[in-house]
Motif scaffolding. Structure first.
Motif, mmCIF file in Angstrom:
data_model
loop_
_atom_site.group_PDB
_atom_site.id
_atom_site.type_symbol
_atom_site.label_atom_id
_atom_site.label_comp_id
_atom_site.label_asym_id
_atom_site.label_seq_id
_atom_site.Cartn_x
_atom_site.Cartn_y
_atom_site.Cartn_z
ATOM 1 N N GLN A 57 -8.900 5.858 -10.003
ATOM 2 C CA GLN A 57 -9.662 4.661 -9.629
ATOM 3 C C GLN A 57 -10.649 4.280 -10.722
ATOM 4 N N VAL A 105 -15.323 8.385 -2.261
ATOM 5 C CA VAL A 105 -14.271 7.500 -1.763
ATOM 6 C C VAL A 105 -14.863 6.575 -0.690
ATOM 7 N N THR A 106 -14.617 5.291 -0.807
ATOM 8 C CA THR A 106 -15.104 4.316 0.180
ATOM 9 C C THR A 106 -13.901 3.551 0.728
ATOM 10 N N GLU A 150 -11.219 1.364 2.903
ATOM 11 C CA GLU A 150 -11.206 0.213 3.812
ATOM 12 C C GLU A 150 -10.874 0.674 5.225
ATOM 13 N N ARG A 153 -2.775 0.049 -4.609
ATOM 14 C CA ARG A 153 -3.543 0.356 -3.402
ATOM 15 C C ARG A 153 -2.973 1.645 -2.804
ATOM 16 N N THR A 179 -3.331 -2.997 -10.234
ATOM 17 C CA THR A 179 -3.988 -1.860 -9.591
ATOM 18 C C THR A 179 -3.255 -1.538 -8.296
ATOM 19 N N VAL A 181 -5.729 2.728 -9.810
ATOM 20 C CA VAL A 181 -5.561 2.675 -8.365
ATOM 21 C C VAL A 181 -6.878 2.313 -7.708
ATOM 22 N N GLU A 182 -6.774 1.893 -6.461
ATOM 23 C CA GLU A 182 -7.919 1.766 -5.575
ATOM 24 C C GLU A 182 -7.596 2.579 -4.332
ATOM 25 N N VAL A 183 -8.436 3.556 -4.020
ATOM 26 C CA VAL A 183 -8.212 4.375 -2.830
ATOM 27 C C VAL A 183 -8.749 3.592 -1.636
ATOM 28 N N VAL A 184 -7.836 2.973 -0.890
ATOM 29 C CA VAL A 184 -8.235 2.067 0.185
ATOM 30 C C VAL A 184 -8.078 2.690 1.569
ATOM 31 N N ASP A 192 0.845 -1.192 0.000
ATOM 32 C CA ASP A 192 0.000 0.000 0.000
ATOM 33 C C ASP A 192 0.879 1.239 0.000
ATOM 34 N N GLY A 199 -9.063 2.431 -13.379
ATOM 35 C CA GLY A 199 -8.555 1.115 -13.021
ATOM 36 C C GLY A 199 -7.100 1.082 -12.596
#
Length: 385
Positions: A150, A194-195, A197, A120, A118, A155-158, A96, A153
């Motif tokens: 995001q 943004v959701t 984790e 994180r 992708t 990145v994923e905003v975690v 990450d 595709g």
């Protein structure tokens, strides 16, 4: 044994377990940057995982990649980046990545495209510390850049996170200000879609003193190693912690000297009477602070002593008076304090610093010797049964 740092891995495991019991549903990140605060990266990471650390935290990417190379498959966050850094290696290793500005987002996107994976990403907010992190005025642009990447595709905003400036100063007015700022920046990011984790802000002192800062994850560095970041509030035992490092050495010589005999460079200490001197073979090349000269505490021959004269590069001297000792006897510079030995906090007080610096500055010339049942564990992404 000339000198060695004895690391109780079970203490680290149990310190993490104590944090888990304190923080309820929040996950725990053990910060293992700077060679696990001088305790040894890989063994301490394994012990932290065994204690239930769902996350590990490193400052630089090389530390995170070393964890992966050793077989750690759990979540690892790295936060200190510079332009041209090893972003692609981090993405390929499923590390990450903290992003504080648009330049970093661009590099992460490029790394993701080059790797075909992708990335994180955790967006870091500067809520008042003034170091890394995105200023509130620039936050909307960073959030939008993260959401666009995001959607593409890449990145994923975690994660969304920040860091306290003064959590180790109970009642400091900046603490509620930073909490409010972080809450507002969270609301903006989540309102834009943004959701995460995990949302996280609590460092070691906040984990001990500020339950309102737990959010989804707490990050403990010093606490992992059993030291108190708020010694004016309580010592390790007050928080259910045990110091993991004991620094010891074998006396390299013992001799009688007459009254008036000078000791070490500059003769800043002169024997007031006939006395016995013991030579401890560690010095500032090993991480012993030079300003511990005539100040640092040491347990030798059953009693606490004070360094006599200047700390040299490789050695220092203690005055034993008329107490008997011999070459090869043990000197304990610091440890948990169970046997009357000084603690890292005692050294911090004696040298005008903090216990963080005392343990992290112990150099590579001092071997780490690991004890405890956890010494045989392997690095995994989950706690040991």
């Amino acid at each position: 044994m000339r000198a060695e740092a004895r690391i109780d891995l079970d203490a680290i495991r149990d310190n993490i377990a104590a944090v888990r019991a304190r923080v309820g549903s929040a996950a725990v990140m053990s910060v293992v940057k700077a060679d696990a605060y001088g305790h040894g990266l890989l063994p301490c990471a394994r012990a932290a995982r065994a204690g239930g650390a769902a996350w590990l935290g490193t400052a630089v990417v090389e530390e995170a990649l070393a964890l992966r190379a050793a077989g750690d498959t759990g979540r690892v966050l790295t936060w200190l980046w510079a332009p041209g850094d090893r972003f692609e290696d981090a993405v390929r290793a499923d590390v990450d990545i903290s992003v504080s500005g648009l330049w970093a987002m661009r590099e992460v996107v490029d790394a993701a495209r080059a790797s075909g994976r992708t990335a994180r990403v955790h967006l870091k907010a500067d809520t008042g510390l003034g170091r890394n992190g995105c200023q509130p005025a620039d936050w909307p642009a960073l959030v939008e850049a993260g959401l666009k990447a995001q959607a593409d595709g890449a990145v994923e905003v975690v994660g969304l996170w920040s860091h306290f400036a003064c959590a180790d100063e109970p009642g400091h007015p900046s603490i509620p200000v930073q909490l409010v700022e972080f809450t507002e920046m969270l609301a903006h990011a989540e309102g834009r879609g943004v959701t995460p984790e995990v949302r996280h802000m609590a460092n070691s002192p906040a984990t001990l003193l500020l339950p309102e800062s737990y959010f989804d994850l707490v990050r403990v560095g010093l606490v992992s190693y059993g030291l108190s970041p708020v010694p004016e509030v309580g010592g390790p035992a007050d928080f259910g912690l045990r110091p993991a490092m004991t620094l010891a050495a074998s006396l390299a010589g013992v001799k009688r000297v007459p009254a008036g005999h000078g000791v070490s460079y500059g003769h800043s200490w002169i024997a007031p009477r006939e006395t016995t001197l013991a030579l401890v073979p560690t010095g500032y090349a090993d991480g012993i602070p030079r300003n511990a000269s005539n100040a640092g505490p040491v347990l030798v021959a059953g009693r606490r002593r004070t360094i006599a004269g200047r700390v040299a590069m490789d050695q220092f001297v203690v005055d034993l008076g008329d107490d008997p000792a011999a070459a090869g006897d043990e000197a304990i510079l610091f440890g948990p304090g169970d046997r009357g030995e000084p603690t890292a906090e005692d050294w911090a007080v004696a040298t005008g610093t903090i216990s963080y610096e005392i343990v992290t500055r112990i150099g590579a010339r001092v071997p780490r010797v690991y004890t405890g049942t956890t010494a045989g564990t392997t690095a995994t992404g989950t706690a040991a049964p």
